[in-house]
Design an enzyme around this catalytic site. Sequence first.
Site, PDB file in Angstrom:
ATOM      1  N   TYR A   1      26.544  29.004  17.721  1.00 34.96           N
ATOM      2  CA  TYR A   1      26.752  30.379  17.254  1.00 34.96           C
ATOM      3  C   TYR A   1      27.540  30.497  15.944  1.00 34.96           C
ATOM      4  O   TYR A   1      27.838  31.598  15.511  1.00 34.96           O
ATOM      5  CB  TYR A   1      27.422  31.231  18.339  1.00 34.96           C
ATOM      6  CG  TYR A   1      28.735  30.680  18.870  1.00 34.96           C
ATOM      7  CD1 TYR A   1      29.929  30.932  18.203  1.00 34.96           C
ATOM      8  CD2 TYR A   1      28.774  29.923  20.035  1.00 34.96           C
ATOM      9  CE1 TYR A   1      31.129  30.425  18.682  1.00 34.96           C
ATOM     10  CE2 TYR A   1      29.962  29.414  20.530  1.00 34.96           C
ATOM     11  CZ  TYR A   1      31.135  29.667  19.848  1.00 34.96           C
ATOM     12  OH  TYR A   1      32.319  29.165  20.329  1.00 34.96           O
TER      13      TYR A   1
ATOM     14  N   ARG B   1      39.892  29.507  15.046  1.00 35.82           N
ATOM     15  CA  ARG B   1      39.758  28.493  16.085  1.00 35.82           C
ATOM     16  C   ARG B   1      38.866  27.392  15.532  1.00 35.82           C
ATOM     17  O   ARG B   1      37.652  27.557  15.454  1.00 35.82           O
ATOM     18  CB  ARG B   1      39.118  29.165  17.314  1.00 35.82           C
ATOM     19  CG  ARG B   1      39.255  28.385  18.611  1.00 35.82           C
ATOM     20  CD  ARG B   1      38.247  28.896  19.631  1.00 35.82           C
ATOM     21  NE  ARG B   1      36.911  28.471  19.261  1.00 35.82           N
ATOM     22  CZ  ARG B   1      35.792  29.170  19.544  1.00 35.82           C
ATOM     23  NH1 ARG B   1      35.847  30.308  20.183  1.00 35.82           N
ATOM     24  NH2 ARG B   1      34.604  28.693  19.173  1.00 35.82           N
TER      25      ARG B   1
ATOM     26  N   HIS C   1      35.685  26.896  21.964  1.00 36.24           N
ATOM     27  CA  HIS C   1      36.489  27.831  22.770  1.00 36.24           C
ATOM     28  C   HIS C   1      37.250  27.064  23.859  1.00 36.24           C
ATOM     29  O   HIS C   1      38.456  27.195  24.003  1.00 36.24           O
ATOM     30  CB  HIS C   1      35.576  28.888  23.396  1.00 36.24           C
ATOM     31  CG  HIS C   1      36.246  29.704  24.448  1.00 36.24           C
ATOM     32  ND1 HIS C   1      37.240  30.614  24.153  1.00 36.24           N
ATOM     33  CD2 HIS C   1      36.102  29.724  25.791  1.00 36.24           C
ATOM     34  CE1 HIS C   1      37.658  31.163  25.292  1.00 36.24           C
ATOM     35  NE2 HIS C   1      37.001  30.639  26.285  1.00 36.24           N
TER      36      HIS C   1
HETATM   37  C1  LIG Z   1      38.964  39.772  32.513  1.00 37.52           C
HETATM   38  C2  LIG Z   1      38.199  38.591  31.983  1.00 37.52           C
HETATM   39  N1  LIG Z   1      36.953  38.753  31.494  1.00 37.52           N
HETATM   40  C3  LIG Z   1      36.281  37.703  31.007  1.00 37.52           C
HETATM   41  C4  LIG Z   1      36.828  36.444  31.030  1.00 37.52           C
HETATM   42  C5  LIG Z   1      36.059  35.253  30.471  1.00 37.52           C
HETATM   43  N2  LIG Z   1      36.661  34.840  29.211  1.00 37.52           N
HETATM   44  C6  LIG Z   1      37.483  33.768  29.124  1.00 37.52           C
HETATM   45  S1  LIG Z   1      38.055  33.515  27.575  1.00 37.52           S
HETATM   46  C7  LIG Z   1      37.208  34.839  26.978  1.00 37.52           C
HETATM   47  C8  LIG Z   1      37.296  35.189  25.523  1.00 37.52           C
HETATM   48  C9  LIG Z   1      38.666  35.574  25.062  1.00 37.52           C
HETATM   49  O1  LIG Z   1      38.672  35.690  23.667  1.00 37.52           O
HETATM   50  P1  LIG Z   1      40.003  36.015  22.876  1.00 37.52           P
HETATM   51  O2  LIG Z   1      40.736  37.119  23.537  1.00 37.52           O
HETATM   52  O3  LIG Z   1      39.643  36.208  21.459  1.00 37.52           O
HETATM   53  O4  LIG Z   1      40.901  34.701  23.066  1.00 37.52           O
HETATM   54  P2  LIG Z   1      40.608  33.208  22.560  1.00 37.52           P
HETATM   55  O5  LIG Z   1      39.932  32.488  23.698  1.00 37.52           O
HETATM   56  O6  LIG Z   1      39.768  33.288  21.357  1.00 37.52           O
HETATM   57  O7  LIG Z   1      41.942  32.601  22.308  1.00 37.52           O
HETATM   58  C10 LIG Z   1      36.483  35.454  27.992  1.00 37.52           C
HETATM   59  C11 LIG Z   1      35.619  36.637  27.779  1.00 37.52           C
HETATM   60  C12 LIG Z   1      38.135  36.308  31.586  1.00 37.52           C
HETATM   61  N3  LIG Z   1      38.747  35.121  31.637  1.00 37.52           N
HETATM   62  N4  LIG Z   1      38.803  37.395  32.035  1.00 37.52           N
END
Ligand SMILES: Cc1ncc(C[n+]2csc(CCOP(=O)(O)OP(=O)(O)O)c2C)c(N)n1
Length: 394
Positions: free
Chosen positions: A301, A288, A292
């Site tokens: 970070y 990425r 985010h």
């Molecule tokens: C069930 C849930 N827990 C926490 C969140 C908050 N949250 C949004 S994005 C994220 C990280 C996701 O990371 P990843 O699966 O690696 O996907 P990326 O954003 O890197 O594409 C979190 C913890 C959420 N949306 N849903």
Amino acid sequence: MAKGDPGVTTRGRRAAPRSKRAASAAAGDPELVQLLTPEGERIETAFGPDGTEYRVDFTDEEYRGLYRDLVLVRKLDAEATALQRQGELGLWASLLGQEAAQVGSGRALRSQDMAFPTYREHGVLYCRGIDPIMPLGLFRGVDQGGWDPNEFKFNMYTIVIGAQTLHATGYAMGVHMDGKTGTEDGEAVIAYFGDGATSQGDVNEAFVWASVFNTPLVFFCQNNQYAISEPLERQTRVPLYQRARGFGFPGVRVDGNDVLASYAVTRHALDNARHGQGPSLIEAYTYRMGAHTTSDDPTRYRIASEVEAWQAKDPIARMKAFLEKQKIADADFFAALDEQARAESVHLRERVLAMPDPEPVTMFDHVYPHGSPELDEQRAQFSRYMESFEGSAH
Ligand SMILES: Cc1ncc(C[n+]2csc(CCOP(=O)(O)OP(=O)(O)O)c2C)c(N)n1
Ligand SMILES: [Mg+2]
């Protein structure tokens, strides 16, 4: 676009001869399926961990088409980020750096295949033929995501991490039970998720159900190295693709910054699924390159040198280098594409700014297909409240 079946030379999961494995290891990381190096050199054949052979054989027009997709989705994404910065969107989750994983897998889908995205799959959405304005309505807060999942075979964006893997599993079980697998025209399903999502219970449950019901499902994990600020080392002690084995299906790690390998690996996995050979896991190893979301500050970070190291593996730069070296595209092509990307992003911006604000009371619409007495009462109450402002200065 991508023709016939260029990505698949073997259907079986047979082991490759030892010499071929050695050749693959010599060509690069033996754990990473790669057909295009960061320098833009083509690797003719790559092998997966179970010996599956991957190659592509695109026409020049198809190579240029893939490059065009990569450039356009990056440009439209950058425009969306700018719109958020100017207060025109509430939030944006950029795909910067992940274009090849998304375009490669998105173009590998056949028209009958169904996709379940997260909130970041703007490149796959584009490949499905959905107008890029659609997700912007969602992020501007003026609609709930305006496309019909059945029409485009692309489900609604899902923000609840990992939930869509269960939706996809249930859908794929239905496809299988309806007898729509087992032939060349069979239907396959793909579920997108991130590296962080692999720690969710939902995803692990989806792995179990997909496996034991032999569903026609490809789990496509974009390992972009972060779940917001949490690095990959906080999610796993083994390469993510190896987790598949414990659930009883194959896994493969592909260079997610290589559009050709992403295409070949996904096409092969989808075709296995549609032929009734069950699920598989693809780990698209990528990065990425941006934040985010626009609410995040990644400088808190991660260090700049890490970002710079991945910029050297940029998915678009390597495809451009390949097209130039092979004389598949000339300066006129690149200039015309730049102009097309500019024009499309201007057009997108104009349409975003012209999006009408919805009437506040419409938030009660479409909650239930046939309404509900409680909701009707709430709507009436809210309407009276809004009417109380009429004629006042505020
Ligand atoms: C069930 C849930 N827990 C926490 C969140 C908050 N949250 C949004 S994005 C994220 C990280 C996701 O990371 P990843 O699966 O690696 O996907 P990326 O954003 O890197 O594409 C979190 C913890 C959420 N949306 N849903
Ligand atoms: Mg991630």
